[in-house]
Design a protein around this motif. Structure first.
Motif, PDB file in Angstrom:
ATOM      1  N   UNK A  52     -43.659 -61.656  65.973  1.00  0.00           N
ATOM      2  CA  UNK A  52     -44.103 -60.565  66.824  1.00  0.00           C
ATOM      3  C   UNK A  52     -43.395 -59.273  66.503  1.00  0.00           C
ATOM      4  N   UNK A  53     -42.939 -59.147  65.268  1.00  0.00           N
ATOM      5  CA  UNK A  53     -42.317 -57.912  64.804  1.00  0.00           C
ATOM      6  C   UNK A  53     -41.076 -57.546  65.595  1.00  0.00           C
TER       7      UNK A  53
ATOM      8  N   UNK B 137     -50.361 -52.471  65.091  1.00  0.00           N
ATOM      9  CA  UNK B 137     -49.297 -51.486  65.333  1.00  0.00           C
ATOM     10  C   UNK B 137     -48.551 -51.832  66.618  1.00  0.00           C
ATOM     11  N   UNK B 138     -49.305 -52.199  67.636  1.00  0.00           N
ATOM     12  CA  UNK B 138     -48.684 -52.545  68.914  1.00  0.00           C
ATOM     13  C   UNK B 138     -47.716 -53.708  68.731  1.00  0.00           C
ATOM     14  N   UNK B 139     -48.139 -54.697  67.963  1.00  0.00           N
ATOM     15  CA  UNK B 139     -47.288 -55.857  67.705  1.00  0.00           C
ATOM     16  C   UNK B 139     -46.029 -55.429  66.940  1.00  0.00           C
ATOM     17  N   UNK B 140     -46.227 -54.571  65.973  1.00  0.00           N
ATOM     18  CA  UNK B 140     -45.105 -54.142  65.136  1.00  0.00           C
ATOM     19  C   UNK B 140     -44.076 -53.336  65.929  1.00  0.00           C
ATOM     20  N   UNK B 141     -44.567 -52.459  66.787  1.00  0.00           N
ATOM     21  CA  UNK B 141     -43.668 -51.567  67.515  1.00  0.00           C
ATOM     22  C   UNK B 141     -43.228 -52.141  68.862  1.00  0.00           C
ATOM     23  N   UNK B 142     -43.853 -53.252  69.248  1.00  0.00           N
ATOM     24  CA  UNK B 142     -43.509 -53.835  70.533  1.00  0.00           C
ATOM     25  C   UNK B 142     -43.978 -53.005  71.703  1.00  0.00           C
TER      26      UNK B 142
ATOM     27  N   UNK C  91     -47.827 -57.114  56.945  1.00  0.00           N
ATOM     28  CA  UNK C  91     -46.675 -57.883  56.465  1.00  0.00           C
ATOM     29  C   UNK C  91     -45.719 -56.981  55.685  1.00  0.00           C
ATOM     30  N   UNK C  92     -46.263 -56.229  54.737  1.00  0.00           N
ATOM     31  CA  UNK C  92     -45.412 -55.353  53.922  1.00  0.00           C
ATOM     32  C   UNK C  92     -44.765 -54.272  54.771  1.00  0.00           C
ATOM     33  N   UNK C  93     -45.546 -53.694  55.678  1.00  0.00           N
ATOM     34  CA  UNK C  93     -45.002 -52.607  56.488  1.00  0.00           C
ATOM     35  C   UNK C  93     -43.916 -53.075  57.446  1.00  0.00           C
TER      36      UNK C  93
ATOM     37  N   UNK D  34     -51.974 -44.304  56.956  1.00  0.00           N
ATOM     38  CA  UNK D  34     -51.530 -44.794  55.648  1.00  0.00           C
ATOM     39  C   UNK D  34     -51.556 -46.326  55.589  1.00  0.00           C
ATOM     40  N   UNK D  35     -51.190 -46.953  56.702  1.00  0.00           N
ATOM     41  CA  UNK D  35     -51.177 -48.414  56.708  1.00  0.00           C
ATOM     42  C   UNK D  35     -52.533 -49.022  56.997  1.00  0.00           C
ATOM     43  N   UNK D  36     -53.428 -48.206  57.521  1.00  0.00           N
ATOM     44  CA  UNK D  36     -54.769 -48.681  57.903  1.00  0.00           C
ATOM     45  C   UNK D  36     -54.671 -49.915  58.798  1.00  0.00           C
ATOM     46  N   UNK D  37     -53.683 -49.920  59.669  1.00  0.00           N
ATOM     47  CA  UNK D  37     -53.517 -51.042  60.587  1.00  0.00           C
ATOM     48  C   UNK D  37     -54.383 -50.846  61.817  1.00  0.00           C
TER      49      UNK D  37
END
Lengths: 173, 345
Positions: free
Chosen positions: B106-107, A146-151, A73-75, A138-141
């Motif tokens: 979904x970011x 990560x995939x969701x965040x970066x699409x 969430x924060x990232x 660093x995010x320990x995701x």
């Protein structure tokens, strides 16, 4: 920091207790700073954005819903702030600045490959590889987060991360 | 704290050291929530005074103000009582929540913070929260499918915590030779599909196994093993004992054989935690054949195979044991957890 402790810290913030923010800051300042730095590649901007992030967290703590994975969430928020900043900077400054090394070191030099530092080795990675490495370490995701965040597909992210780590090891041999 | 390998640990240390201490600056920008109406403006002024730099906040504030107005309009239409309930709402809050909304959705990265705020406004805070709940539920749903796997991965004790007890109780007995179990990133049942010679950069002989993952019993919250799922094909690299004829390698897992292998990650590759000895083999009758090293798994009912016997995997370094009870996997997982916990990770 556990999800429970994070939620407790958020509750403290909502009661105007700075200790709550302080705890989050102490645990996550490097995570947030490095995440935004990976995007803006400028120390002053990264400092500004990191400070702004925590001030906004203080102001908007009551919007947090626990159980959502606070690091992701924060990232996500920090990353969006950094991307916004980058877009604006590019509009305002058509000539792109040269990226800055996090520790002020010079760009990677193949001539010193035997004594290469990690900071220099990181210069050999692509931008998306560096960001994935950062979010992972660093995010320990999870790769999924990560995939969701970066699409990007999860498999691509996992493969990209492994490739990056392998490259770093090879460069530093 | 999770265990990190060399590069990861070094990276973390480097980034931690590179992060400046910004607390005083942040603290000076904090105001009680009841007073946040003009807080951001003063933040910007404070930052300019202290650093002599411009934070680009004015333009953001413009976007934020526009977004806040849009959000308020939407909210006023949808919920007249909102203003009474949210006196502390600010443009900063709206934008911050917008980031969260983007995460929930979904970011998707909005083009601007204004767009992000609009996303939040369109969904409303409750909408964002509801979306967050759905995402949270999805995220909580483990990537590896089976409930048992979820249980192990989440760190919960097995339903019967005999394994945990067994592991904890017997650490003293096996702590010198089992301790490397703390490095286990993945404990899975695999079927060996192919085994072939491999040579690593260090010149040492290795065996490269192509294996199918039949089941996953334990998984650390790890960097490299997360993407492994039941049914996947994986590559396992293991040191060979140096025997010229691969088929004579005393530690080799046989093609078609089914094994329980504690795996770790070394140099970016999956490798058995104990590469220099036989792995735990599942016999056709369901028995688990395991080497001496697992002293904590040996109990009164454990049968001992003769050294070098057909069933003894030809282990030249000691006896091989067999257990046929259903608790074997639970005990092994408990042992791994106990060593991991004792290592302080």
């Amino acid at each position: 920091m556990t999800e429970q402790l994070f939620t407790e810290s958020i509750s403290q913030i909502c009661k105007n207790e700075k200790e709550g923010l302080r705890r989050i800051y102490e645990d996550y300042n490097p995570m947030i700073y490095s995440a935004v730095w990976e995007i803006v590649r400028n120390r002053e901007d990264a400092e500004d954005l990191t400070s702004e992030f925590f001030i906004r967290l203080w102001n908007a703590a009551d919007t947090y819903r626990s159980g959502r994975g606070h690091r992701a969430w924060m990232l996500t928020i920090a990353r969006n702030m950094a991307l916004d900043h980058l877009r604006k900077r590019r509009r305002e400054e058509p000539v792109e600045e040269l990226p800055e090394d996090p520790q002020g070191q010079k760009a990677f030099d193949e001539g010193v490959v035997n004594a290469v530092s990690l900071a220099q080795a990181l210069q050999t990675l692509k931008e998306d590889e560096r960001e994935i490495v950062n979010l992972k370490i660093m995010g320990e995701l999870t790769f999924r987060e990560i995939a969701r965040m970066l699409g990007k597909p999860q498999g691509t992210v996992a493969w990209c991360y492994r490739t990056a780590i392998r490259k770093l090891r090879e460069v530093r041999l | 704290m999770k265990r990190k390998n060399g590069i990861e640990r070094e990276y973390r240390e480097m980034m931690t050291q590179a992060a400046p201490d910004l607390w005083e600056r942040i603290e000076s920008g904090l105001e009680d929530h009841a007073e946040t109406g003009g807080a951001e403006s003063s933040h910007a002024e404070t930052d300019r005074k202290e650093t002599g730099r411009i934070l680009h906040l004015p333009r953001r504030r413009m976007y934020g103000a526009a977004a806040a107005v849009a959000a308020v309009l939407v909210i006023l239409v949808a919920a007249p009582g909102f203003l009474e309930m949210n006196k502390t709402g600010s443009s900063s809050t709206a934008r911050f929540a917008a980031g969260g909304a983007a995460y929930d959705m979904g970011a998707t990265v909005p083009e601007t913070t204004a767009a992000a705020a609009e996303m939040a406004a369109e969904g409303g805070m409750d909408g964002a929260a509801a979306a967050g709940g759905a995402i949270a539920a999805e995220m909580a749903e483990d990537e590896y499918g089976e409930a048992a796997t979820q249980q192990y991965r989440s760190g919960d004790l097995p339903e019967s915590n005999e394994g945990q007890n067994a592991g904890s109780a017997s650490l003293s007995a096996g702590q010198y030779i089992e301790t490397d179990l703390k490095d286990t990133r993945l404990l899975c049942q695999v079927t060996i599909e192919k085994a072939s010679d491999s040579e690593k950069a260090d010149g040492r002989p290795h065996i490269r196994y192509e294996a199918r993952v039949d089941d996953i019993f334990y998984m650390s919250e790890d960097t490299d093993t997360e993407a492994v799922e039941k049914g996947d094909s994986i590559i396992i690299e293991a040191a060979a004992d140096g025997t010229e004829d691969l088929q004579q390698d005393s530690f080799m897992m046989k093609e078609g054989g089914v094994y329980i292998v504690p795996l770790t990650v070394r140099d970016g590759a999956l490798e058995p935690v104990f590469p220099d000895e036989p792995q735990i083999e599942i016999k056709e009758d369901g028995g688990y054949l395991f080497p001496d090293r697992y002293v904590s798994l040996q109990d009164e009912e454990t049968a001992v195979m003769q050294d070098g016997s057909d069933e003894g995997q030809g282990n030249p370094d000691g006896q091989v044991h067999i257990r046929k009870d259903e608790r074997f996997i639970t005990d092994l997982v408990g042992l791994i957890k106990a060593y991991t916990a004792s290592s302080g990770d």
